[in-house]
Design a protein around this motif. Sequence first.
Motif, short mmCIF file in Angstrom:
data_model
loop_
_atom_site.label_atom_id
_atom_site.label_comp_id
_atom_site.label_asym_id
_atom_site.label_seq_id
_atom_site.Cartn_x
_atom_site.Cartn_y
_atom_site.Cartn_z
N THR A 35 0.83 -1.20 0.00
CA THR A 35 0.00 0.00 0.00
C THR A 35 0.87 1.25 0.00
N GLU A 36 0.30 2.35 -0.44
CA GLU A 36 0.99 3.65 -0.39
C GLU A 36 1.25 4.05 1.07
N LEU A 37 0.25 3.86 1.91
CA LEU A 37 0.35 4.20 3.32
C LEU A 37 1.02 3.05 4.07
N LYS A 38 2.14 3.33 4.73
CA LYS A 38 2.92 2.28 5.39
C LYS A 38 2.64 2.17 6.88
N ASN A 39 2.57 3.30 7.59
CA ASN A 39 2.34 3.31 9.04
C ASN A 39 1.61 4.60 9.41
N ILE A 40 1.00 4.56 10.58
CA ILE A 40 0.48 5.77 11.19
C ILE A 40 0.97 5.76 12.63
N TYR A 41 1.60 6.86 13.04
CA TYR A 41 2.10 7.01 14.40
C TYR A 41 1.29 8.08 15.11
N VAL A 42 0.96 7.82 16.37
CA VAL A 42 0.20 8.79 17.16
C VAL A 42 1.01 9.10 18.42
N ARG A 43 1.31 10.39 18.59
CA ARG A 43 2.06 10.78 19.79
C ARG A 43 1.43 12.03 20.39
N PRO A 44 1.55 12.17 21.71
CA PRO A 44 0.97 13.35 22.36
C PRO A 44 1.82 14.59 22.13
N VAL A 45 1.14 15.73 22.12
CA VAL A 45 1.81 17.01 21.89
C VAL A 45 1.19 18.04 22.85
N LEU A 46 2.04 18.93 23.36
CA LEU A 46 1.56 20.06 24.15
C LEU A 46 1.94 21.34 23.43
N ASN A 47 0.95 22.14 23.07
CA ASN A 47 1.18 23.46 22.49
C ASN A 47 0.55 24.48 23.42
N ASP A 48 1.38 25.32 24.04
CA ASP A 48 0.89 26.29 25.02
C ASP A 48 0.07 25.60 26.11
N ILE A 50 -1.72 23.06 25.91
CA ILE A 50 -2.96 22.47 25.41
C ILE A 50 -2.60 21.13 24.78
N PHE A 51 -3.25 20.07 25.27
CA PHE A 51 -2.96 18.71 24.84
C PHE A 51 -3.65 18.40 23.51
N SER A 52 -2.91 17.75 22.63
CA SER A 52 -3.50 17.19 21.41
C SER A 52 -2.67 15.98 21.01
N LEU A 53 -3.15 15.27 20.02
CA LEU A 53 -2.42 14.12 19.50
C LEU A 53 -1.94 14.44 18.09
N SER A 54 -0.68 14.13 17.84
CA SER A 54 -0.10 14.27 16.51
C SER A 54 -0.27 12.95 15.78
N ILE A 55 -0.89 13.01 14.61
CA ILE A 55 -1.02 11.82 13.77
C ILE A 55 -0.06 12.00 12.60
N TYR A 59 3.81 7.59 4.29
CA TYR A 59 3.57 7.01 2.97
C TYR A 59 4.90 6.58 2.37
N LYS A 60 4.87 5.95 1.20
CA LYS A 60 6.10 5.54 0.52
C LYS A 60 7.03 6.72 0.26
N THR A 61 6.46 7.86 -0.10
CA THR A 61 7.29 8.99 -0.54
C THR A 61 7.23 10.21 0.37
N GLU A 62 6.35 10.23 1.36
CA GLU A 62 6.23 11.42 2.21
C GLU A 62 5.60 11.07 3.55
N GLU A 63 5.66 12.05 4.48
CA GLU A 63 4.98 11.95 5.76
C GLU A 63 4.05 13.14 5.89
N VAL A 64 2.86 12.89 6.42
CA VAL A 64 1.88 13.96 6.62
C VAL A 64 1.51 13.97 8.09
N GLU A 65 1.65 15.14 8.74
CA GLU A 65 1.34 15.25 10.17
C GLU A 65 0.15 16.17 10.37
#
Length: 133
Positions: A35-48, A50-55, A59-65
């Motif tokens: 598949t084009e999509l190889k993995n999805i990683y989820v990690r916690p993030v704090l911005n100011d 404020i908690f959120s999750l980074s997804i 992909y084979k040729t790029e990463e999208v966050e």
Amino acid sequence: MSYQPVFAQFWEKVKESIQNGTYAKLTLAKTIGDTELKNIYVRPVLNDDIFSLSITARYKTEEVESFHTIDETFIILAPFMNNPFLTALLFTTENDITFKLNKKRVGSIVEQAPTFKNASDVILEMKAKGISI
């Protein structure tokens, strides 16, 4: 039988691990075929503080966050189970929890000894600052 209720139980364990401060990381892996999509990683993030999750979708040729709330993350990840991923791995300091789909697409949850000794740096920072979600 649908795997969605089992994935929802798995997601409750993800939420608990974040609330308990034991979350290390979450990975969607083991695709069906090439598949084009190889993995999805989820990690916690704090911005100011404020908690959120980074997804991060790798992909084979790029990463999208992208950044989302816990509930939004579930809505985004759920459709990727069974297409193209068969496995979701939650790593916590207490145990590794794996959601798997078998050949008949029946979901199961397996718990094993923990891989990580420490929670995510962001989770540790949240504990230190007294930030809860």
